[in-house]
Every structure is written in structure tokens, then in C-alpha cells.
Design a protein around this motif. Structure first.
Motif, PDB file in Angstrom:
ATOM      1  N   TYR A  94      18.886 -68.112 -51.953  1.00 11.60           N
ATOM      2  CA  TYR A  94      17.448 -68.294 -51.738  1.00 11.60           C
ATOM      3  C   TYR A  94      16.579 -67.192 -52.338  1.00 11.60           C
ATOM      4  N   ILE A  95      17.161 -66.122 -52.822  1.00 11.98           N
ATOM      5  CA  ILE A  95      16.346 -65.026 -53.375  1.00 11.98           C
ATOM      6  C   ILE A  95      15.414 -65.510 -54.492  1.00 11.98           C
ATOM      7  N   PRO A  96      15.897 -66.240 -55.489  1.00 13.29           N
ATOM      8  CA  PRO A  96      14.976 -66.652 -56.566  1.00 13.29           C
ATOM      9  C   PRO A  96      13.802 -67.491 -56.051  1.00 13.29           C
ATOM     10  N   LYS A  97      14.044 -68.406 -55.104  1.00 18.91           N
ATOM     11  CA  LYS A  97      12.970 -69.245 -54.575  1.00 18.91           C
ATOM     12  C   LYS A  97      11.952 -68.395 -53.822  1.00 18.91           C
ATOM     13  N   TRP A  98      12.402 -67.536 -52.952  1.00 19.91           N
ATOM     14  CA  TRP A  98      11.487 -66.684 -52.173  1.00 19.91           C
ATOM     15  C   TRP A  98      10.772 -65.690 -53.071  1.00 19.91           C
ATOM     16  N   GLU A  99      11.452 -65.212 -54.094  1.00 14.93           N
ATOM     17  CA  GLU A  99      10.829 -64.249 -55.003  1.00 14.93           C
ATOM     18  C   GLU A  99       9.620 -64.893 -55.688  1.00 14.93           C
ATOM     19  N   GLN A 100       9.780 -66.107 -56.190  1.00 15.57           N
ATOM     20  CA  GLN A 100       8.666 -66.804 -56.849  1.00 15.57           C
ATOM     21  C   GLN A 100       7.539 -67.077 -55.843  1.00 15.57           C
ATOM     22  N   PHE A 101       7.877 -67.463 -54.618  1.00 14.87           N
ATOM     23  CA  PHE A 101       6.863 -67.711 -53.598  1.00 14.87           C
ATOM     24  C   PHE A 101       6.104 -66.420 -53.267  1.00 14.87           C
ATOM     25  N   LEU A 102       6.817 -65.350 -53.091  1.00  9.83           N
ATOM     26  CA  LEU A 102       6.180 -64.074 -52.732  1.00  9.83           C
ATOM     27  C   LEU A 102       5.329 -63.519 -53.877  1.00  9.83           C
ATOM     28  N   LEU A 103       5.685 -63.855 -55.103  1.00  4.36           N
ATOM     29  CA  LEU A 103       4.868 -63.436 -56.241  1.00  4.36           C
ATOM     30  C   LEU A 103       3.686 -64.381 -56.469  1.00  4.36           C
ATOM     31  N   GLY A 104       3.633 -65.454 -55.689  1.00  5.16           N
ATOM     32  CA  GLY A 104       2.526 -66.394 -55.802  1.00  5.16           C
ATOM     33  C   GLY A 104       2.689 -67.390 -56.922  1.00  5.16           C
ATOM     34  N   ARG A 105       3.860 -67.585 -57.430  1.00  5.60           N
ATOM     35  CA  ARG A 105       4.093 -68.473 -58.555  1.00  5.60           C
ATOM     36  C   ARG A 105       4.683 -69.816 -58.145  1.00  5.60           C
ATOM     37  N   ALA A 106       5.038 -69.981 -56.876  1.00  7.92           N
ATOM     38  CA  ALA A 106       5.682 -71.235 -56.447  1.00  7.92           C
ATOM     39  C   ALA A 106       5.266 -71.528 -55.013  1.00  7.92           C
ATOM     40  N   PRO A 107       5.410 -72.803 -54.579  1.00  6.13           N
ATOM     41  CA  PRO A 107       5.078 -73.153 -53.190  1.00  6.13           C
ATOM     42  C   PRO A 107       6.129 -72.585 -52.228  1.00  6.13           C
ATOM     43  N   TYR A 108       5.815 -72.761 -50.961  1.00  8.65           N
ATOM     44  CA  TYR A 108       6.730 -72.325 -49.898  1.00  8.65           C
ATOM     45  C   TYR A 108       8.095 -72.938 -50.168  1.00  8.65           C
ATOM     46  N   PRO A 109       9.179 -72.136 -50.215  1.00 13.58           N
ATOM     47  CA  PRO A 109      10.465 -72.608 -50.725  1.00 13.58           C
ATOM     48  C   PRO A 109      11.211 -73.601 -49.836  1.00 13.58           C
ATOM     49  N   ILE A 110      10.958 -73.679 -48.559  1.00 13.06           N
ATOM     50  CA  ILE A 110      11.761 -74.527 -47.688  1.00 13.06           C
ATOM     51  C   ILE A 110      11.219 -75.947 -47.628  1.00 13.06           C
ATOM     52  N   GLY A 111       9.938 -76.120 -47.661  1.00 12.77           N
ATOM     53  CA  GLY A 111       9.354 -77.457 -47.583  1.00 12.77           C
ATOM     54  C   GLY A 111       8.021 -77.372 -46.863  1.00 12.77           C
ATOM     55  N   VAL A 112       7.182 -78.405 -47.066  1.00 14.50           N
ATOM     56  CA  VAL A 112       5.826 -78.404 -46.514  1.00 14.50           C
ATOM     57  C   VAL A 112       5.854 -78.413 -44.996  1.00 14.50           C
ATOM     58  N   GLU A 113       6.755 -79.171 -44.383  1.00 14.64           N
ATOM     59  CA  GLU A 113       6.802 -79.235 -42.926  1.00 14.64           C
ATOM     60  C   GLU A 113       7.059 -77.850 -42.343  1.00 14.64           C
ATOM     61  N   ASN A 114       8.009 -77.181 -42.905  1.00 12.87           N
ATOM     62  CA  ASN A 114       8.359 -75.853 -42.396  1.00 12.87           C
ATOM     63  C   ASN A 114       7.249 -74.847 -42.657  1.00 12.87           C
ATOM     64  N   GLN A 115       6.492 -75.045 -43.739  1.00 11.77           N
ATOM     65  CA  GLN A 115       5.402 -74.116 -44.052  1.00 11.77           C
ATOM     66  C   GLN A 115       4.349 -74.194 -42.955  1.00 11.77           C
ATOM     67  N   ASN A 116       3.958 -75.417 -42.567  1.00 13.77           N
ATOM     68  CA  ASN A 116       2.965 -75.576 -41.501  1.00 13.77           C
ATOM     69  C   ASN A 116       3.487 -74.988 -40.193  1.00 13.77           C
ATOM     70  N   GLU A 117       4.730 -75.232 -39.917  1.00 11.26           N
ATOM     71  CA  GLU A 117       5.327 -74.711 -38.693  1.00 11.26           C
ATOM     72  C   GLU A 117       5.323 -73.180 -38.717  1.00 11.26           C
ATOM     73  N   ALA A 118       5.652 -72.597 -39.857  1.00 11.57           N
ATOM     74  CA  ALA A 118       5.662 -71.152 -39.985  1.00 11.57           C
ATOM     75  C   ALA A 118       4.255 -70.583 -39.845  1.00 11.57           C
ATOM     76  N   GLU A 119       3.253 -71.253 -40.443  1.00 11.96           N
ATOM     77  CA  GLU A 119       1.865 -70.781 -40.330  1.00 11.96           C
ATOM     78  C   GLU A 119       1.388 -70.859 -38.885  1.00 11.96           C
ATOM     79  N   ASN A 120       1.733 -71.936 -38.185  1.00 13.10           N
ATOM     80  CA  ASN A 120       1.352 -72.067 -36.772  1.00 13.10           C
ATOM     81  C   ASN A 120       1.975 -70.955 -35.930  1.00 13.10           C
TER      82      ASN A 120
END
Length: 127
Positions: A94-120
Motif C-alpha cells: 500500500y505504500i505507493p497508493k498512500w504516497e500518491q494520496f499524501l502527495l495530493g496526486r491521487a484519490p483516497y486509496p481504499i475507496g470512497v466509502e472508507n474515505q467518508n467513514e474516515a472523514e466522519n
């Protein structure tokens, strides 16, 4: 002649005093020498006892060190090794996926559902 006789008596008494003082000094020297020998023997005994005690302490310290070293270098149980291996494999995956997300170059790596859950969850913790 009486004066010579008186002088010889005086000299004889003086000689006896000197011999008596000499004997007393010899006795004192002998006592002092005996005390010094006794003190030396006592010091040697104390030094030998301290040496033996120090060797014993050193041996105990070395044994304690070996015991601690063996505890430190124990191999973990196979289940723990397996979990660690799988965890680090997952992290590396998962490092490459999270790295791109943290650099602002890609969406949340796990999925949209989990992103909303994480933001909540983050919002609830902030309140």
C-alpha cells in the motif's frame, strides 16, 4: 681509693640503667615488630578475602549479563514472525497508493466509502 670505689659503683649503677633501658627498648622494638607482622598478616588476609569476593561478584555479574543477553536475543514465536511478515508485506503493497494520496496526486486509496467513514471519524474526534 674510696673515690675510685665510689666512682666504680656509680658507673656500675649507670651501666645497669643503660642495660635496663636497652632491654626495655629491645622489648618495645620486638613488640612493635610483632604488631607490624600481625597487622601485615591481617592486611594480607583482608586483601585475599576481598580478592575472592571480587572474583565472585565478577562471576555473578557475568552470569547476569549472559542471562540478560539470552533474554534479549530470544527468537519470537513463529506466529509472531508470520504476523510481522504479513504486516510488512501489506505495508509495502500500500505504500505507493498512500504516497500518491499524501502527495495530493491521487484519490483516497481504499475507496470512497472508507474515505467518508474516515472523514466522519476525524470530525467526531475533533469535536
Amino acid at each position: 681509693m674510696t673515690s675510685l670505689f665510689v666512682q666504680e659503683i656509680r658507673l656500675s649503677k649507670r651501666h645497669e640503667e643503660i642495660v635496663s633501658q636497652r632491654l626495655m627498648l629491645l622489648q618495645q622494638m620486638e613488640n612493635k615488630f610483632g604488631n607490624q607482622n600481625t597487622e601485615k598478616a591481617s592486611q594480607l588476609q583482608a586483601a585475599e578475602t576481598a580478592f575472592k569476593r571480587n572474583l565472585s561478584l565478577l562471576k555473578d555479574i557475568e552470569e547476569a549479563e549472559q542471562s540478560l543477553q539470552s533474554r534479549i536475543h530470544r527468537l519470537p514465536r513463529p506466529e509472531v514472525v508470520s504476523l510481522e511478515t504479513r504486516y510488512w508485506a501489506s505495508v509495502e503493497e500500500y505504500i505507493p497508493k498512500w504516497e500518491q494520496f499524501l502527495l495530493g496526486r491521487a484519490p483516497y486509496p481504499i475507496g470512497v466509502e472508507n474515505q467518508n467513514e474516515a472523514e466522519n471519524t476525524i470530525q467526531r474526534e475533533a469535536q
